[in-house]
Design an enzyme around this catalytic site. Structure first.
Site, mmCIF file in Angstrom:
data_model
loop_
_atom_site.group_PDB
_atom_site.id
_atom_site.type_symbol
_atom_site.label_atom_id
_atom_site.label_comp_id
_atom_site.label_asym_id
_atom_site.label_seq_id
_atom_site.Cartn_x
_atom_site.Cartn_y
_atom_site.Cartn_z
ATOM 1 C CE LYS A 31 -5.097 1.919 5.311
ATOM 2 N NZ LYS A 31 -6.129 1.930 4.288
ATOM 3 C CG LEU A 37 -15.836 -7.608 0.602
ATOM 4 C CD1 LEU A 37 -16.089 -6.417 1.475
ATOM 5 C CD2 LEU A 37 -14.441 -8.151 0.860
ATOM 6 C CB CYS A 65 -20.158 0.107 -1.952
ATOM 7 S SG CYS A 65 -18.508 -0.520 -1.616
ATOM 8 C CB THR A 104 -16.337 -1.037 -7.639
ATOM 9 O OG1 THR A 104 -16.528 -2.054 -6.645
ATOM 10 C CG2 THR A 104 -17.603 -0.869 -8.453
ATOM 11 C CG ASP A 152 -2.060 0.933 1.177
ATOM 12 O OD1 ASP A 152 -3.199 0.455 1.078
ATOM 13 O OD2 ASP A 152 -1.842 2.174 1.224
ATOM 14 C CE LYS A 179 -16.600 3.531 -4.329
ATOM 15 N NZ LYS A 179 -16.678 2.563 -5.401
ATOM 16 N NE ARG A 217 -14.366 4.199 3.063
ATOM 17 C CZ ARG A 217 -13.728 3.242 2.385
ATOM 18 N NH1 ARG A 217 -12.784 3.562 1.535
ATOM 19 N NH2 ARG A 217 -14.031 1.971 2.567
ATOM 20 N N GLY A 230 -26.038 4.597 2.663
ATOM 21 C CA GLY A 230 -24.822 5.400 2.636
ATOM 22 C C GLY A 230 -23.654 4.454 2.464
ATOM 23 C CD GLU A 233 -14.710 -9.232 -2.618
ATOM 24 O OE1 GLU A 233 -13.696 -9.804 -3.031
ATOM 25 O OE2 GLU A 233 -15.674 -9.855 -2.124
#
Ligand SMILES: NC(=O)c1ccc[n+]([C@@H]2O[C@H](COP(=O)([O-])OP(=O)(O)OC[C@H]3O[C@@H](n4cnc5c(N)ncnc54)[C@H](O)[C@@H]3O)[C@@H](O)[C@H]2O)c1
Length: 458
Positions: A35, A154, A279, A121, A30, A282, A346, A276, A152
């Site tokens: 992180k 999930l 995913c 995505t 990353d 947006k 988010r 909200g 994905e």
């Protein structure tokens, strides 16, 4: 198989962790040094059920490594999952700059053939652009790249379980070798040879999940089409809730009966404050933009977005109608994460609720089992308390914004005694109106009878 994962967010960590736990050798990288430092030290930067178990097991086994040197990570894997973010731009289109950035990096760092997989995505046609970028930026023209799409599905909150027990695995490929590699990648999931971190004892006896091979464009479309449909379903239920409020029905009775029809199904028919998160909003926006650019009018999705935006106004109107004046009122917000069992804020409705309450001069107090730290970065000046009873003390109103079990299980009698005024506005239809009324609350929710002790008194 040796697998590289680029982007250690929700999707990257779940993908990398689960694939390593299931037996592959995984290299994660990353571009966020903080992180990476946390991950190297065995700390998990996000809250996701069972993810800590999976990452710890995989790291201990030596099959999962976090590499700051992205070139090293790229060279280590035969297959590379791109799991970076694709946030919305100002116009609502997907920002693909991180994908482009990673593609250029792969092109210049790879020395051997790679299967490059879009897990993020992305709008249809991205695969074709990705192929072009990989070809033109390849310093060593001899490296062969094959591109695939593996969207994905999930859900945050149950992501690890979803990865090990998917409803379906969708893979867009262009050649037999890529297909063979995907069969190898998902073999432990399809044959259930992993040690399940979610179920103690045997996993439920469901059949093998379908592994669907499609074109790359279909795979890209499947993801956007699925998420947009879920958004449509929620907005549909919310419009039914509006009708119930006007005509005296009960939205839960209506949607429960609708959901019993197998052609409709019960999921995503819950009325409330709307959807909200990172995913749905947006992805719908990006799908609308994609359709516009392709010359296809997708009016029903625009309407679903509009209905969803209006939920926030309707919620705050309910608060205002009950409180009359918001200024200087002590208002407790229960729930900050966009849904329970995650710390993800988010595009979480709670952020907008807080913004609007502060704009009206309210004294806002907030509580969430996992998302307070992240929210503090956005709203440092409101009061936080991990104890919901402390939030209730002397409050003029409590707003339920996220339906955490911790809130469902509260002793609501005690809550009422603590409050300055027993007013609850339930944005998630989490509580039972009759019980709340019997406890002496003024209680408002969506699409159900408006009851209050005063109104219901004989
Ligand atoms: N979160 C979900 O529930 C979910 C579910 C399905 C699909 N998706 C999609 O998956 C993608 C990732 O989502 P997420 O929630 O994991 O996002 P995220 O923001 O949590 O993670 C993205 C990660 O990518 C890293 N990154 C960005 N640019 C990079 C670069 N150039 N090189 C290396 N790392 C880079 C960021 O530092 C971050 O850690 C998005 O496209 C999202 O729409 C998300």
């Amino acid at each position: 198989m040796r697998i590289t994962v680029i982007g250690c967010g929700y999707v990257g960590l779940v993908t990398g962790g689960c694939l390593a736990d299931a037996g592959h050798e995984v290299f994660c990288t990353d571009n966020d040094p903080v992180k990476m430092q946390m991950l190297e030290a065995g700390k998990v930067p996000i809250y996701e059920l069972e993810l800590d178990t999976v990452l710890e097991r995989a790291q201990k086994s030596g099959r999962l490594r976090f590499l700051r040197n992205s070139g090293e990570a790229i060279r280590a894997g035969e297959a590379i999952f791109i799991c970076v973010g694709t946030p919305p731009t100002e116009t609502g289109e997907a920002d693909l700059s991180a994908i482009d950035n990673v593609a250029r990096m792969i092109a210049s760092e790879a020395r051997t053939p790679k299967l490059v997989i879009e897990k993020s995505t992305v709008p249809a046609q991205t695969g074709q652009e990705l192929k072009k970028v990989l070809a033109v930026y390849s310093r060593n023209g001899e490296v062969r790249f094959r591109v695939a799409s593996n969207p994905e599905f999930l859900r945050e909150g149950t992501a690890v379980g979803d990865f090990f027990h998917p409803d379906r695995i969708v893979v867009g490929v262009e050649d037999k070798e890529s297909e063979r590699q995907f069969r190898e990648i998902y073999k432990p999931i399809l044959e259930r040879t992993f040690s399940c971190p979610v179920h103690t004892g045997a996993c439920p006896a469901t059949g093998t999940p379908p592994l669907l091979f499609t074109t790359i464009a279909s795979a890209e479309l499947i993801k956007h089409a699925s998420n947009s449909y879920l958004g449509l379903k929620i907005s549909y239920a919310n419009t039914i809730a509006d009708l119930c409020e006007r005509l005296g029905g009960n939205v839960e009775e209506v949607t429960q009966a609708m959901g019993l029809d197998p052609r409709i199904g019960p999921e995503f028919l819950r009325a409330g404050l709307g959807f909200g998160g990172f995913c749905l909003p947006k992805d719908i926006q990006a799908f609308v933009k994609l359709a516009d650019r392709a010359g296809v009018e997708f009016g029903m999705l625009k309407e679903a977005e509009r209905v969803n935006r209006r939920r926030m106004d309707q919620f705050l109107e309910k608060v205002k109608r009950a409180l009359w004046v918001i200024k200087e009122k002590r208002i407790g917000v229960l729930g900050l994460a966009f849904k329970p069992n995650t710390d993800d804020i988010r595009l979480a409705p709670a952020m907008e609720v807080i913004r609007r309450l502060l704009a009206e001069g309210a004294d806002v107090r907030a509580c969430d089992p996992q998302a307070m730290e992240r929210t503090r970065a956005l709203y440092p000046n409101i009061t936080y308390n991990s104890d919901p009873y402390a939030i209730a003390r002397d409050a003029d109103a409590l707003l339920i914004v996220t339906e955490w079990d911790e809130f469902k299980r509260l002793d609501w009698k005690r809550v009422r005694e603590l409050m300055a005024r027993p007013l609850v506005v339930d944005g998630r239809n989490m509580l039972d109106p009759k019980t709340m009324m019997e406890l002496g609350f003024e209680y408002h929710s969506f699409g159900r009878a408006e009851l209050s002790a005063a109104v219901a008194a004989p």
